[in-house]
Write a protein that holds these residues in place. Structure first.
Motif, PDB file in Angstrom:
ATOM      1  N   ARG A  10       0.912  -1.255  -0.050  1.00  0.00           N
ATOM      2  CA  ARG A  10      -0.095   0.016   0.064  1.00  0.00           C
ATOM      3  C   ARG A  10       0.897   1.215   0.050  1.00  0.00           C
ATOM      4  NH1 ARG A  10      -3.515  -3.283   3.151  1.00  0.00           N
ATOM      5  NH2 ARG A  10      -2.634  -3.021   5.086  1.00  0.00           N
ATOM      6  N   GLU A  11       2.102   1.207   0.745  1.00  0.00           N
ATOM      7  CA  GLU A  11       3.027   2.231   0.661  1.00  0.00           C
ATOM      8  C   GLU A  11       3.298   2.574  -0.726  1.00  0.00           C
ATOM      9  OE1 GLU A  11       3.327   4.632   3.064  1.00  0.00           O
ATOM     10  OE2 GLU A  11       2.034   3.439   4.230  1.00  0.00           O
ATOM     11  N   CYS A  12       3.831   1.525  -1.347  1.00  0.00           N
ATOM     12  CA  CYS A  12       4.366   1.685  -2.691  1.00  0.00           C
ATOM     13  C   CYS A  12       3.212   2.156  -3.916  1.00  0.00           C
ATOM     14  CB  CYS A  12       4.580   0.010  -3.219  1.00  0.00           C
ATOM     15  SG  CYS A  12       6.127  -0.595  -2.405  1.00  0.00           S
ATOM     16  N   VAL A  13       1.851   1.732  -3.528  1.00  0.00           N
ATOM     17  CA  VAL A  13       1.082   2.297  -4.373  1.00  0.00           C
ATOM     18  C   VAL A  13       1.098   4.057  -4.315  1.00  0.00           C
ATOM     19  CG1 VAL A  13      -1.721   2.532  -4.911  1.00  0.00           C
ATOM     20  CG2 VAL A  13      -0.461   0.328  -4.599  1.00  0.00           C
ATOM     21  N   ARG A  14       0.761   4.326  -2.928  1.00  0.00           N
ATOM     22  CA  ARG A  14       0.726   5.644  -2.541  1.00  0.00           C
ATOM     23  C   ARG A  14       2.246   6.455  -3.183  1.00  0.00           C
ATOM     24  NH1 ARG A  14      -2.100   3.909   2.109  1.00  0.00           N
ATOM     25  NH2 ARG A  14      -0.167   3.494   3.429  1.00  0.00           N
ATOM     26  N   ALA A  15       3.265   5.946  -3.035  1.00  0.00           N
ATOM     27  CA  ALA A  15       4.625   6.301  -3.526  1.00  0.00           C
ATOM     28  C   ALA A  15       4.693   6.694  -5.017  1.00  0.00           C
ATOM     29  CB  ALA A  15       5.665   5.564  -3.099  1.00  0.00           C
ATOM     30  N   PHE A  16       4.248   5.836  -5.580  1.00  0.00           N
ATOM     31  CA  PHE A  16       4.309   5.815  -7.058  1.00  0.00           C
ATOM     32  C   PHE A  16       3.154   6.008  -8.049  1.00  0.00           C
ATOM     33  CE2 PHE A  16       7.735   3.083  -5.462  1.00  0.00           C
ATOM     34  CZ  PHE A  16       8.881   3.961  -5.779  1.00  0.00           C
ATOM     35  N   GLY A  17       2.091   5.630  -7.349  1.00  0.00           N
ATOM     36  CA  GLY A  17       0.853   5.735  -8.071  1.00  0.00           C
ATOM     37  C   GLY A  17       0.416   7.090  -8.246  1.00  0.00           C
ATOM     38  N   GLU A  18       0.931   7.866  -7.514  1.00  0.00           N
ATOM     39  CA  GLU A  18       0.547   9.483  -7.510  1.00  0.00           C
ATOM     40  C   GLU A  18       1.506  10.358  -8.358  1.00  0.00           C
ATOM     41  OE1 GLU A  18       0.012  10.977  -3.344  1.00  0.00           O
ATOM     42  OE2 GLU A  18      -1.721   9.176  -3.033  1.00  0.00           O
TER      43      GLU A  18
END
Length: 419
Positions: free
Chosen positions: A263-271
């Motif tokens: 989930r942290e990875c999604v927040r880091a790179f998804g935005e």
């Protein structure tokens, strides 16, 4: 030049007309099987009969090389089991390996009765292989998928690691069992050297990943580097149109039950505008646990890692030996987030090489991952160092050199036997 460095050309004619029976032994763990698969495939292609003793869970992988599988039952946790089955302590781990070896040896003796090989290859965890080689009177070569011991390793690493466990009743009982098992099989060697000091080893990692490489005994250990072959069978991957940067996140095949980290990875790179995230989550995490993900995030249980790395700009990895060398072979900057065992040491080596940044798992927040990524990608010094390591790896020889050295050992044995 040492005899074991002599090229295959010197032996090609002999080996073509005199194929040998080579027996490979491993446990059912992707990180221990994958690194040597291409070596096995090459030996089969050169006309040798290769048998592969492996539990059924990964028998198909072994069979795909052309080797003849000799299945055996293992009591170790399998590749799809919860990693917690391995326990949490050093004694938890080593007791599992010893118990498995003791129960595996009779199975393997039966499997090879009347079909003894000319040479044994074995993973570092395949304890019965060295016992069998001694019993059969044939050479044994360790195929190490990770770092090996250097001169001073015992004093600097092993003794501090084992100091407390050795004082416990449980630790003393473990050593007593191991000594007894070795002595039953005619081996007087201490368990520590039996496990950690093979007579001959081909090291299937780049020398750049080896700590204290200048203190490794090169009469025993030969670094052949990454043995990567054609991975077309794993499938391909196409970089999305319009993706300015691609980042692959993978924690390998074992320690993947990390939904919070994903989930942290999604927040880091998804935005991040222009970035595309490929997120491998393994079998233990339900994609639904990640919640809604942006369109630039691709979530999968498994991905063709090497195919993606050839097109990626960044690799967020657990720093396992396989993933680390694939990152180096493709000159991909890395963020190392180690999870267990040798991954911490690998992460330190990658950072020391100047090709990665180590981020402890507890600190791998979206903000830290994003900040670290932006500092790494596009840094010309990181790119220069990656290219230097990749060039050095190309000189190590890989699969063909490993197969050459196995054949050289066979030739030496035949020469000693006067055959």
């Amino acid at each position: 030049m040492r005899l074991h460095e002599t090229s295959r050309l010197a032996y090609g004619r002999v080996m073509t007309s005199r194929p040998a029976h080579i027996a490979m032994f491993s446990i059912a763990a992707h990180g221990h099987v994958n690194p040597s698969l291409e070596v096995i495939r090459e030996l089969v292609a050169r006309g040798h009969r290769v048998t592969y003793a492996i539990p059924p869970a990964l028998a198909d992988k072994a069979a795909a090389t052309g080797a003849e599988v000799k299945p055996w039952h293992s009591t170790l946790p399998g590749p799809d089991d919860d990693p917690s089955a391995w326990g949490d302590t050093l004694l938890d781990h080593v007791e599992l390996f010893l118990a498995d070896a003791v129960q595996a040896l009779p199975q393997l003796l039966d499997a090879y009765e009347g079909d003894e090989p000319d040479l044994v290859l074995h993973d570092i965890t395949a304890y019965p292989a060295r016992v069998l080689a001694r019993r059969w009177g044939v050479p044994a070569i360790s195929l190490s998928p990770n770092l090996v011991a250097w001169e001073g390793y015992e004093e600097e690493v092993a003794e501090p690691l084992w100091e407390e466990p050795r004082r416990t009743e449980r630790g003393q009982a473990y050593y007593a069992r191991f000594h007894a098992w070795l002595e039953e099989n005619g081996i007087t060697e201490h368990p520590d050297s039996f496990v950690g000091r093979p007579a001959r080893s081909l090291v299937l990692i780049p020398r750049a990943l080896q700590p204290n490489a200048d203190r490794v005994d090169e009469t025993v250990y030969t670094f052949v580097g990454a043995c990567q072959g054609d991975r077309a069978g794993e499938g391909g991957w196409t970089r999305p149109a319009g993706a300015e940067k691609v980042v692959l996140v993978s924690l390998g095949s074992a320690f993947t039950d990390r939904p919070d980290f994903y989930r942290e990875c999604v927040r880091a790179f998804g935005e991040l505008p222009g970035w595309h995230l490929v997120l491998q989550i393994g079998r233990h995490v339900d994609p639904a646990a990640l919640g809604a993900v942006p369109e630039n995030v691709e979530v999968a249980t498994w991905v063709p890692q090497l195919a993606i790395l050839k097109q990626a700009d960044l690799f967020v990895t657990h720093a396992g030996a396989g993933g680390s060398q694939e990152g180096l072979a493709t000159a991909t900057p890395m963020i190392a987030v180690p999870q267990a065992v040798d991954q911490f040491g690998n992460a330190d080596v990658l950072q020391a090489l100047g090709v990665a940044r180590r981020v402890p798992a507890a600190e791998a927040t979206a903000g830290t991952l994003r900040e670290t990524a932006l500092a790494l990608v596009g840094d010309p010094e990181v790119a220069r160092r990656l290219e230097a390591v990749r060039a050095a790896m190309a000189e190590e020889g890989g699969t063909r050199r490993a197969a050459d050295l196995v054949e050289a050992e066979l030739t030496r044995r035949r020469s000693r036997a006067g055959v």
